[in-house]
Every structure is written in C-alpha cells, then in structure tokens.
Design a protein around this motif. Structure first.
Motif, PDB file in Angstrom:
ATOM      1  N   VAL A   1       0.897  -1.216  -0.064  1.00 56.74           N
ATOM      2  CA  VAL A   1      -0.073   0.008  -0.152  1.00 56.74           C
ATOM      3  C   VAL A   1       0.949   1.113  -0.081  1.00 56.74           C
ATOM      4  O   VAL A   1       1.923   1.311   0.877  1.00 56.74           O
ATOM      5  N   TRP A   2       0.830   1.974  -1.133  1.00 55.83           N
ATOM      6  CA  TRP A   2       1.363   3.488  -1.019  1.00 55.83           C
ATOM      7  C   TRP A   2       0.560   4.375  -0.224  1.00 55.83           C
ATOM      8  O   TRP A   2      -0.606   4.565  -1.234  1.00 55.83           O
ATOM      9  N   LEU A   3       1.149   5.149   0.631  1.00 58.96           N
ATOM     10  CA  LEU A   3      -0.022   6.033   1.179  1.00 58.96           C
ATOM     11  C   LEU A   3       0.854   7.392   0.968  1.00 58.96           C
ATOM     12  O   LEU A   3       1.987   7.655   1.505  1.00 58.96           O
ATOM     13  N   GLU A   4       0.265   8.298   0.538  1.00 52.20           N
ATOM     14  CA  GLU A   4       0.704   9.793   0.457  1.00 52.20           C
ATOM     15  C   GLU A   4       0.102  10.405   1.796  1.00 52.20           C
ATOM     16  O   GLU A   4      -1.217  10.638   2.084  1.00 52.20           O
ATOM     17  N   ILE A   5       0.913  11.111   2.444  1.00 52.97           N
ATOM     18  CA  ILE A   5       0.670  11.769   3.647  1.00 52.97           C
ATOM     19  C   ILE A   5       1.351  13.294   3.707  1.00 52.97           C
ATOM     20  O   ILE A   5       2.697  13.593   3.557  1.00 52.97           O
ATOM     21  N   GLY A   6       0.411  14.308   3.468  1.00 52.16           N
ATOM     22  CA  GLY A   6       0.864  15.863   3.667  1.00 52.16           C
ATOM     23  C   GLY A   6       1.505  16.363   4.716  1.00 52.16           C
ATOM     24  O   GLY A   6       1.173  15.630   5.825  1.00 52.16           O
ATOM     25  N   ALA A   7       2.515  17.218   4.748  1.00 47.00           N
ATOM     26  CA  ALA A   7       2.879  17.674   5.937  1.00 47.00           C
ATOM     27  C   ALA A   7       2.083  18.014   6.983  1.00 47.00           C
ATOM     28  O   ALA A   7       2.462  18.353   8.132  1.00 47.00           O
ATOM     29  N   LEU A   8       0.917  18.773   6.458  1.00 49.27           N
ATOM     30  CA  LEU A   8      -0.019  19.565   7.278  1.00 49.27           C
ATOM     31  C   LEU A   8      -1.194  18.512   7.816  1.00 49.27           C
ATOM     32  O   LEU A   8      -1.989  18.784   8.368  1.00 49.27           O
ATOM     33  N   ALA A   9      -1.000  17.253   7.496  1.00 50.96           N
ATOM     34  CA  ALA A   9      -2.225  16.212   7.928  1.00 50.96           C
ATOM     35  C   ALA A   9      -2.560  16.002   9.240  1.00 50.96           C
ATOM     36  O   ALA A   9      -3.424  15.359   9.478  1.00 50.96           O
ATOM     37  N   GLY A  10      -1.384  16.267   9.791  1.00 50.39           N
ATOM     38  CA  GLY A  10      -1.468  15.790  11.419  1.00 50.39           C
ATOM     39  C   GLY A  10      -1.309  14.422  11.676  1.00 50.39           C
ATOM     40  O   GLY A  10      -2.152  13.948  12.835  1.00 50.39           O
ATOM     41  N   VAL A  11      -0.859  13.436  10.813  1.00 57.16           N
ATOM     42  CA  VAL A  11      -0.834  12.333  11.078  1.00 57.16           C
ATOM     43  C   VAL A  11       0.839  11.847  11.548  1.00 57.16           C
ATOM     44  O   VAL A  11       1.815  12.301  11.024  1.00 57.16           O
ATOM     45  N   GLU A  12       0.743  11.111  12.739  1.00 57.70           N
ATOM     46  CA  GLU A  12       1.847  10.661  13.386  1.00 57.70           C
ATOM     47  C   GLU A  12       2.438   9.392  12.605  1.00 57.70           C
ATOM     48  O   GLU A  12       1.754   8.306  12.845  1.00 57.70           O
ATOM     49  N   VAL A  13       3.343   9.329  11.817  1.00 52.04           N
ATOM     50  CA  VAL A  13       3.520   8.349  10.688  1.00 52.04           C
ATOM     51  C   VAL A  13       3.758   7.129  11.685  1.00 52.04           C
ATOM     52  O   VAL A  13       3.587   6.029  11.300  1.00 52.04           O
ATOM     53  N   SER A  14       4.641   7.170  12.565  1.00 44.49           N
ATOM     54  CA  SER A  14       5.119   6.038  13.270  1.00 44.49           C
ATOM     55  C   SER A  14       3.924   5.391  13.906  1.00 44.49           C
ATOM     56  O   SER A  14       3.699   4.111  14.102  1.00 44.49           O
ATOM     57  N   ALA A  15       3.078   6.264  14.691  1.00 43.24           N
ATOM     58  CA  ALA A  15       1.806   5.568  15.291  1.00 43.24           C
ATOM     59  C   ALA A  15       0.911   4.974  14.174  1.00 43.24           C
ATOM     60  O   ALA A  15       0.343   4.105  14.341  1.00 43.24           O
ATOM     61  N   LEU A  16       0.804   5.796  12.919  1.00 43.98           N
ATOM     62  CA  LEU A  16       0.091   5.094  11.851  1.00 43.98           C
ATOM     63  C   LEU A  16       0.530   3.638  11.311  1.00 43.98           C
ATOM     64  O   LEU A  16      -0.129   2.762  11.327  1.00 43.98           O
ATOM     65  N   GLU A  17       1.790   3.437  11.296  1.00 40.42           N
ATOM     66  CA  GLU A  17       2.533   2.453  10.950  1.00 40.42           C
ATOM     67  C   GLU A  17       2.246   1.343  12.050  1.00 40.42           C
ATOM     68  O   GLU A  17       1.837   0.001  11.556  1.00 40.42           O
ATOM     69  N   PHE A  18       2.162   1.593  13.278  1.00 36.36           N
ATOM     70  CA  PHE A  18       2.051   0.626  14.406  1.00 36.36           C
ATOM     71  C   PHE A  18       0.607   0.168  14.080  1.00 36.36           C
ATOM     72  O   PHE A  18       0.274  -1.082  14.186  1.00 36.36           O
ATOM     73  N   ALA A  19      -0.393   1.137  13.905  1.00 36.48           N
ATOM     74  CA  ALA A  19      -1.866   0.923  14.194  1.00 36.48           C
ATOM     75  C   ALA A  19      -2.035   0.005  12.919  1.00 36.48           C
ATOM     76  O   ALA A  19      -2.898  -0.935  12.925  1.00 36.48           O
ATOM     77  N   PHE A  20      -1.460   0.307  11.683  1.00 41.41           N
ATOM     78  CA  PHE A  20      -1.808  -0.534  10.422  1.00 41.41           C
ATOM     79  C   PHE A  20      -1.115  -1.869  10.831  1.00 41.41           C
ATOM     80  O   PHE A  20      -2.001  -2.798  10.279  1.00 41.41           O
ATOM     81  N   ASP A  21       0.082  -2.178  11.421  1.00 44.86           N
ATOM     82  CA  ASP A  21       0.524  -3.436  11.737  1.00 44.86           C
ATOM     83  C   ASP A  21      -0.408  -4.236  12.586  1.00 44.86           C
ATOM     84  O   ASP A  21      -0.804  -5.571  12.581  1.00 44.86           O
ATOM     85  N   VAL A  22      -1.199  -3.419  13.535  1.00 48.63           N
ATOM     86  CA  VAL A  22      -2.242  -3.994  14.382  1.00 48.63           C
ATOM     87  C   VAL A  22      -3.487  -4.584  13.767  1.00 48.63           C
ATOM     88  O   VAL A  22      -4.057  -5.742  13.641  1.00 48.63           O
ATOM     89  N   VAL A  23      -4.094  -3.379  12.817  1.00 50.81           N
ATOM     90  CA  VAL A  23      -5.383  -3.660  12.187  1.00 50.81           C
ATOM     91  C   VAL A  23      -5.449  -4.922  11.025  1.00 50.81           C
ATOM     92  O   VAL A  23      -6.471  -5.404  10.629  1.00 50.81           O
ATOM     93  N   ARG A  24      -4.375  -5.087  10.582  1.00 52.77           N
ATOM     94  CA  ARG A  24      -4.041  -5.711   9.181  1.00 52.77           C
ATOM     95  C   ARG A  24      -4.140  -7.371   9.543  1.00 52.77           C
ATOM     96  O   ARG A  24      -4.254  -8.350   8.845  1.00 52.77           O
ATOM     97  N   ARG A  25      -3.788  -7.553  10.920  1.00 52.32           N
ATOM     98  CA  ARG A  25      -3.665  -9.208  11.007  1.00 52.32           C
ATOM     99  C   ARG A  25      -4.977  -9.709  10.969  1.00 52.32           C
ATOM    100  O   ARG A  25      -6.017  -9.344  11.265  1.00 52.32           O
TER     101      ARG A  25
END
Length: 113
Positions: free
Chosen positions: A29-53
């Motif tokens: 999955v290629w995901l584009e995230i803008g600098a102003l999106a307010g997304v903590e990338v490391s937290a998103l990566e962790f959350a994606f690891d959890v929900v994809r199981r």
C-alpha cells in the motif's frame, strides 16, 4: 490516538476495493501523507500493523510518501513551500497564505493479487 481509526479506514477501503475488483491479497500500500495532515507516521505504521492481522492485508507493506506543504501567497501571487500553518511567505514575509497542498492523506497505489 486517531491513527488507529485512520488505519481502520485504510483497511475498510482495501476490503471495499477487494469486493469490487476481486483481489484477495494486498502486497503493498503506497500512502501519501501531507506535511500538514496531522498524522504521526510511526503511530500510523504501528496501528496498521495491528489492524491488518487476519485480513487480506496481513502481509502488506505500508510505504509512506511524504508530501510537502504548499500555499499560495495572496500579496505576491507565488506558490511557496511551508513547514506549518501560519508560516510567513518566504518570498515577501506576508502571512496571507492559502494552503493549497500538504493537508491530504490518500492511498496512491496498491499492489494486489
């Protein structure tokens, strides 16, 4: 932590597209995230690891593409790169900027089987 709900939303999109297009496995999955999106990338990566199981994305790799923030300066008419909201225009110093890019988050591409 809203990154968990973002990861769940990504998974929902993958499942919906799987039903439409008939794929059964998501590899990347290629995901584009803008600098102003307010997304903590490391937290998103962790959350994606959890929900994809246990899902069609269980083995999926998440590739983050960071997008710079841009704004249009009303006084000088230039499109400029900014680091955060309410920055001054690097060309003329004005604070009359209208954000034109960098606040988005979207799935750009999928590799599936």
């Amino acid at each position: 932590m809203h990154e968990m709900s973002l990861a769940e939303g990504i998974l929902q999109v993958l499942e919906a597209e799987s039903a439409k297009q008939g794929f059964t496995l998501v590899k990347t999955v290629w995901l584009e995230i803008g600098a102003l999106a307010g997304v903590e990338v490391s937290a998103l990566e962790f959350a994606f690891d959890v929900v994809r199981r246990g899902t069609l994305a269980e083995q999926a790799q998440l590739v983050i593409i960071n997008l710079p923030a841009q704004a249009w300066c009303m006084p000088c008419g230039q499109v400029v790169e900014i680091r955060q909201r309410f920055d001054a225009c690097p060309q003329c110093g004005s604070y009359q900027l209208q954000v034109s890019a960098g606040d988005e988050m979207r799935i750009k591409e999928l590799e599936v089987e």
